[in-house]
Design an enzyme around this catalytic site. Sequence first.
Site, PDB file in Angstrom:
ATOM      1  N   CYS A  52      30.826  35.821 -53.482  1.00  0.00           N
ATOM      2  CA  CYS A  52      29.571  35.514 -52.787  1.00  0.00           C
ATOM      3  C   CYS A  52      29.822  34.759 -51.486  1.00  0.00           C
ATOM      4  O   CYS A  52      29.060  34.885 -50.530  1.00  0.00           O
ATOM      5  CB  CYS A  52      28.636  34.719 -53.693  1.00  0.00           C
ATOM      6  SG  CYS A  52      29.349  33.208 -54.367  1.00  0.00           S
ATOM      7  N   HIS A 532      27.235  29.038 -56.251  1.00  0.00           N
ATOM      8  CA  HIS A 532      26.890  30.345 -55.702  1.00  0.00           C
ATOM      9  C   HIS A 532      26.450  30.186 -54.246  1.00  0.00           C
ATOM     10  O   HIS A 532      25.818  29.202 -53.878  1.00  0.00           O
ATOM     11  CB  HIS A 532      25.768  30.977 -56.526  1.00  0.00           C
ATOM     12  CG  HIS A 532      25.414  32.366 -56.105  1.00  0.00           C
ATOM     13  ND1 HIS A 532      26.309  33.412 -56.167  1.00  0.00           N
ATOM     14  CD2 HIS A 532      24.256  32.889 -55.611  1.00  0.00           C
ATOM     15  CE1 HIS A 532      25.718  34.515 -55.738  1.00  0.00           C
ATOM     16  NE2 HIS A 532      24.477  34.224 -55.394  1.00  0.00           N
TER      17      HIS A 532
END
Length: 552
Positions: A52, A532
């Site tokens: 990510c 994330h």
Amino acid sequence: MLEMEKTEKTMAEMQIDLNMKHEFDKITEEGHKLVPASGPGRVGMKNLGNTCYMNSVMQLLCSTKGVGASYADRAQSIFEAFATASSSSLPSGSDTKPQSSLVVQLAKLANALVHANGVPKEEVVVGEEDQGNEEVQGVCTQSISPNMFKTLIGRGHPEFGSTRQQDSVEFFQYFLEKISSAEKSESSLLPDSFKPLSSEFTFQFEDRFQCSESKKVMYKQREDNVLALSIPLERATNLEEIREYEERQNKRQKLKAENSNGDSSLHDEPKVIPKVPLHACLDAFVQEEELDDFYSSAVQKKTTAARKVRFKSFPPYLVIYLRRYFVDASWRPCKLDVSVDVPDSVDLETYRSTGLVPGEEELPEESDQSGQEATVKPDEGIVAQLMGMGFSENGCKRAAIAMNNASAEACMEWIFQHMEDADFNDPIQEAGSSSKSSHSVESLSMLSAMGFTEKQARAALDACDGSVERAGEWLITHMDDLDRAIAELEEKEKAKSNPTFQQDGAKYEDGPGKYNLKGIVSHIGKNTGSGHYVAHLRKCDKWYIFNDEKVA
């Protein structure tokens, strides 16, 4: 096994279901309903396993004009030039596969993200709660799997080549370094009028030092591609609210301790988070600071000096990194829980350097005989403090020299910013000495016996300060792109031997210091080793969230 019964879904299973239904994480948008988006400039990137950080950075980079004009718009020309070069002009023995060309892979990636060429559409699976919502009926999404790009960009790197979570800023700087090298070694694929991608983000700082005794000044320029800002919590705009919240929390904790039976009415209220405006971070960055152990050529001794940082140039795109991470009393990395208010536009012209002004007198330059004495030597006390934190001796010395022995705290910040540098743990070369002038016949013979040419052996020894062991490791690490790595070393040597190369005006674009907010890469989590990353980008006066393959 046959007698076992299925229990409630695990968190992993719930996450899989969430992705399959293409339902967006509403937490990132404070519970707002998101509408899936697709088309040119709205193509997602699938997560290949903790990628990510790469996806968010590449979405941001591919939204810039430089990548769009040089790579996305010219993708077909780059592919054709590579096909021609691979069959004729490339040196024999070179790896001519497109999987090994970063220029080709970036063009392929940019073409897909910017123009959505060749990207299939997938229909969104609508949940029960959205059955009557016309906005999501028949909506399709588009995403790609950047497998080749990920493999190539991470090749030879112990962290970016792994499947572990990484820091997005470190990857951004690493990518610019790799693409700059590729653009030089694969220049035949690019037009003569090509502008290096790194020039879109590279700029210069100018440090002004003023000797406290002689009042004379010295100006030094340094290059960077990220403006790293500390967050001054004392400049929060809601300090009174924070103080009142902490008082209520203390009272609540006392009541809980006194009430052993527990009182359901003593629930914790939502935490009041400090709100710091961006201009407060900028003001703290340019604030004048005092340096100890500053060698003044005017008084021929070490003294104190005032240091002030300003911008020498402004790039087309300014990347700002907010330093949320710090080390607590037990030397554990922690993340500041703070909100930084970023405006839609900023004007940084007030932070531009004016250079030497009338009335200022420059510090005299040292002669050759005294030049070595003027060289900054790492403070042993600071080095010992940093080594006690677990950092290498050479890295601590580099930090002390880079920060002019300012303080252990300042040196530690420098270490956190540069600990991924390739030469971070390399021995520091003494002033006036050079390990690159010649190498012993024995060293060259040992590396040649491993199957490398004399040119490759010399380049490896140059890169590793004459160490045969490290040179052997360097050659093996760069086996897949050895010619490119050698070309990069030669370019660096050319820059060192020609000081005007570093000051070349073409290298630093300088425009007005006025910027509009283009995009934000955000990290959700407690530290860079987990959590994330998502990206928010402004396109046609609308904001879109890029959460891996999901775009809304």
